[in-house]
Design a protein around this motif. Structure first.
Motif, short mmCIF file in Angstrom:
data_model
loop_
_atom_site.label_atom_id
_atom_site.label_comp_id
_atom_site.label_asym_id
_atom_site.label_seq_id
_atom_site.Cartn_x
_atom_site.Cartn_y
_atom_site.Cartn_z
N GLU A 1 0.83 -1.20 0.00
CA GLU A 1 0.00 0.00 0.00
C GLU A 1 0.87 1.26 0.00
OE1 GLU A 1 -2.40 -0.52 3.44
OE2 GLU A 1 -3.87 -1.83 2.44
N CYS A 2 1.98 1.21 0.71
CA CYS A 2 2.91 2.34 0.73
C CYS A 2 3.49 2.60 -0.66
CB CYS A 2 4.03 2.08 1.73
SG CYS A 2 5.31 3.35 1.78
N LEU A 3 3.91 1.51 -1.32
CA LEU A 3 4.47 1.66 -2.67
C LEU A 3 3.43 2.16 -3.66
CD1 LEU A 3 6.61 -1.62 -2.81
CD2 LEU A 3 7.43 0.71 -2.46
N ALA A 4 2.20 1.67 -3.51
CA ALA A 4 1.13 2.11 -4.42
C ALA A 4 0.83 3.59 -4.23
CB ALA A 4 -0.13 1.28 -4.17
N GLU A 5 0.89 4.06 -2.98
CA GLU A 5 0.66 5.49 -2.73
C GLU A 5 1.78 6.34 -3.31
OE1 GLU A 5 0.23 5.81 1.46
OE2 GLU A 5 -1.71 4.77 1.53
N MET A 6 3.00 5.82 -3.27
CA MET A 6 4.15 6.57 -3.81
C MET A 6 4.14 6.62 -5.33
SD MET A 6 7.02 4.93 -1.28
CE MET A 6 8.36 5.50 -2.32
N GLU B 1 0.23 9.75 -12.77
CA GLU B 1 0.52 10.00 -14.18
C GLU B 1 1.56 9.04 -14.74
OE1 GLU B 1 3.10 12.86 -11.73
OE2 GLU B 1 1.02 12.13 -11.75
N TRP B 2 2.17 8.25 -13.89
CA TRP B 2 3.15 7.29 -14.38
C TRP B 2 2.44 6.17 -15.13
CZ3 TRP B 2 6.59 6.63 -9.38
CH2 TRP B 2 7.34 7.80 -9.20
N LYS C 1 -0.09 2.69 -13.76
CA LYS C 1 -0.62 2.88 -12.41
C LYS C 1 -1.75 1.89 -12.11
CE LYS C 1 -1.85 4.83 -8.49
NZ LYS C 1 -1.12 4.52 -7.25
N GLU C 2 -2.66 1.69 -13.06
CA GLU C 2 -3.77 0.77 -12.83
C GLU C 2 -3.27 -0.67 -12.65
OE1 GLU C 2 -6.61 1.12 -15.92
OE2 GLU C 2 -7.19 3.18 -15.41
N GLU C 3 -2.26 -1.03 -13.45
CA GLU C 3 -1.71 -2.38 -13.33
C GLU C 3 -1.04 -2.60 -11.97
OE1 GLU C 3 -1.51 -0.52 -15.90
OE2 GLU C 3 -2.19 -1.67 -17.65
N VAL C 4 -0.34 -1.57 -11.48
CA VAL C 4 0.32 -1.68 -10.18
C VAL C 4 -0.72 -1.84 -9.08
CG1 VAL C 4 1.67 -0.44 -8.44
CG2 VAL C 4 2.39 -0.43 -10.84
N ASP C 5 -1.78 -1.04 -9.13
CA ASP C 5 -2.85 -1.16 -8.13
C ASP C 5 -3.48 -2.56 -8.18
OD1 ASP C 5 -2.42 1.43 -7.34
OD2 ASP C 5 -4.03 2.27 -8.54
N SER C 6 -3.67 -3.06 -9.39
CA SER C 6 -4.26 -4.38 -9.55
C SER C 6 -3.35 -5.46 -8.99
CB SER C 6 -4.54 -4.66 -11.03
OG SER C 6 -5.02 -5.98 -11.21
N MET C 7 -2.05 -5.32 -9.22
CA MET C 7 -1.11 -6.32 -8.73
C MET C 7 -0.95 -6.26 -7.22
SD MET C 7 1.78 -6.57 -11.70
CE MET C 7 1.89 -4.82 -12.01
N VAL C 8 -1.12 -5.08 -6.64
CA VAL C 8 -1.11 -4.97 -5.18
C VAL C 8 -2.28 -5.75 -4.60
CG1 VAL C 8 -1.40 -3.38 -3.23
CG2 VAL C 8 0.15 -2.79 -5.10
N PHE D 1 10.46 0.66 -10.28
CA PHE D 1 11.79 1.20 -10.48
C PHE D 1 11.99 1.83 -11.86
CE2 PHE D 1 12.71 -1.56 -6.87
CZ PHE D 1 13.43 -0.69 -6.09
N PHE D 2 11.24 1.40 -12.86
CA PHE D 2 11.44 1.92 -14.21
C PHE D 2 10.24 2.73 -14.70
CE2 PHE D 2 14.23 -1.75 -13.88
CZ PHE D 2 15.41 -1.24 -14.37
N PHE D 3 9.22 2.90 -13.85
CA PHE D 3 8.01 3.66 -14.21
C PHE D 3 7.34 3.14 -15.44
CE2 PHE D 3 10.85 7.09 -12.36
CZ PHE D 3 10.50 6.78 -11.09
N ALA D 4 7.52 1.90 -15.75
CA ALA D 4 6.83 1.26 -16.87
C ALA D 4 6.86 -0.23 -16.64
CB ALA D 4 7.50 1.59 -18.20
N CYS D 5 5.81 -0.90 -17.11
CA CYS D 5 5.70 -2.34 -16.88
C CYS D 5 6.42 -3.10 -17.98
CB CYS D 5 4.23 -2.74 -16.83
SG CYS D 5 4.02 -4.45 -16.33
N PHE D 6 7.51 -3.79 -17.63
CA PHE D 6 8.28 -4.54 -18.62
C PHE D 6 7.84 -5.99 -18.74
CE2 PHE D 6 12.29 -1.72 -17.89
CZ PHE D 6 11.64 -0.68 -18.50
#
Length: 364
Positions: free
Chosen positions: A83-88, A92-93, A96-103, A267-272
């Motif tokens: 949750e901390c990482l998702a808030e950080m 606009e990066w 973002k939706e994928e990160v929230d989903s993976m959390v 770390f790279f602001f994009a999903c690889f």
């Protein structure tokens, strides 16, 4: 009759006190060597196995609960960190939706892992261990009933042994008393003394029969149940550890699918990850290891419609990981065997492999 407590009368209390006193007296006599004790070496060995089984099961239960507590603690720590990482992660990066989903997926994996361990390992172990208190209580009861049986046996033996002595002591005074008694009373006094002796003997014999019956019935039940319980531990332990191992493997596999993507995105602001990487950008720089093949990769140049069940259906642009045939005799000239790279990246499974014409592809 006056009641001392709920359902307990003075008579019952007196009987219980007398039983405890008699048992204590019998145990003292046995320890002093004044009375023999009923022994069953085979049964005692079975009881030793039961005690060992109960201790081992309780230890396994304790350690499994400690493990589940650690899993819950890790789950809470993981949730707070995610949750901390998702808030950080700035809205606009990219991704973002994928990160929230993976959390959310990470949290769901922890929850599923904890619940399955509880349902499939701990609860079955709890059910197995729930048998032990009842059997332990019945073993203690058997011990008491065995002392009662020994006490009744010794009491009956003492009456039989003392019968002749008592008869000799009674005979002379009784004869003198009869001589002094009226004619009509002669013979009645001797009959009364004999009856009293027989009454004591009959009471002792009945008491012995009851004590023996209660002890032997309980003893036979436990002799049948304890070996079955001892053998059941194998299936319980196997089931517990198999479920634990399979759930661990599934949890780590599922977590591996999301944790890499989360770290790379942050770390790279994009999903690889290949599943999220846009096809128009080319190959993902973070591609999981391929299966052990020749590592030859070919690109499909023309569509190919499979005409048999063991053939691959190919579209222009598909990438295929070429594998070795299981047997050289299976390979026909001009044909290769492999698995689509997209299928491997998604499922990590090479079982869905097939043959295809080599001239429809080009090595990459």
């Amino acid at each position: 009759m006056a009641e001392i407590g709920k359902g307990v009368t003075a008579g019952k209390l007196a009987i219980n006190v007398q039983k405890k006193f008699t048992r204590a007296q019998e145990k003292v006599l046995q320890k002093l060597g004044k009375a023999d004790e009923t022994r069953d070496a085979a049964f005692e060995e079975t009881v030793g196995s039961f005690n060992k089984q109960m201790v081992e099961g309780a230890k396994l239960q304790k350690d499994l609960k400690a493990y589940l507590l650690a899993v819950k603690t890790m789950h809470d720590a993981s949730r707070r960190l995610q949750e901390c990482l998702a808030e950080m992660y700035d809205p606009e990066w990219f991704g973002k939706e994928e990160v929230d989903s993976m959390v959310e997926d990470t949290d769901a994996n922890w929850t599923d892992y904890y619940e399955k361990l509880t349902d499939e390992s701990l609860l079955s172990l709890d059910t197995y261990l729930s048998q032990f208190p009842d059997i332990k209580a019945r073993l203690a009861k058997r011990e008491r009933k065995m002392v009662d049986f020994d006490s009744a046996r010794h009491h009956f033996a003492s009456i039989q042994k003392g019968k002749k002595k008592d008869e000799a002591k009674i005979a002379k005074p009784a004869a003198l008393l009869e001589m002094a008694a009226p004619l009509w009373a002669q013979g009645l006094l001797s009959a009364h003394q004999v009856a009293q002796t027989h009454l004591s003997k009959n009471q002792a014999e009945e008491e012995l029969g009851r004590a023996q019956k209660v002890f032997e019935e309980l003893n036979v039940e436990l002799q049948d149940e304890l070996p079955v319980l001892w053998d059941s531990r194998v299936g319980v332990y196997v089931n517990t550890f198999q479920n634990l191992a399979s759930n661990q493997e599934k949890f780590h596999r599922d977590m591996g699918k999301v944790s890499v993507c989360v770290c790379v995105c942050l770390f790279f602001f994009a999903c690889f990850c290949p599943s999220h990487w846009p096809a128009s950008w080319g190959a993902s720089p973070y591609t999981p290891a391929r299966p052990r093949t020749k590592h030859t990769v070919v690109k499909v140049l023309h569509d190919y419609a499979a005409t048999d069940g063991d053939e691959l259906e190919l579209k222009t642009g598909d990438m295929v990981l070429v594998m070795a045939f299981d047997s050289p005799d299976e390979q026909d000239d001009g044909w290769l065997v492999g698995v689509k790279e997209s299928h491997w990246l998604q499922h990590k499974d090479i079982s869905i492999k097939g043959v295809f014409p080599e001239n429809f592809t080009q090595k990459v």
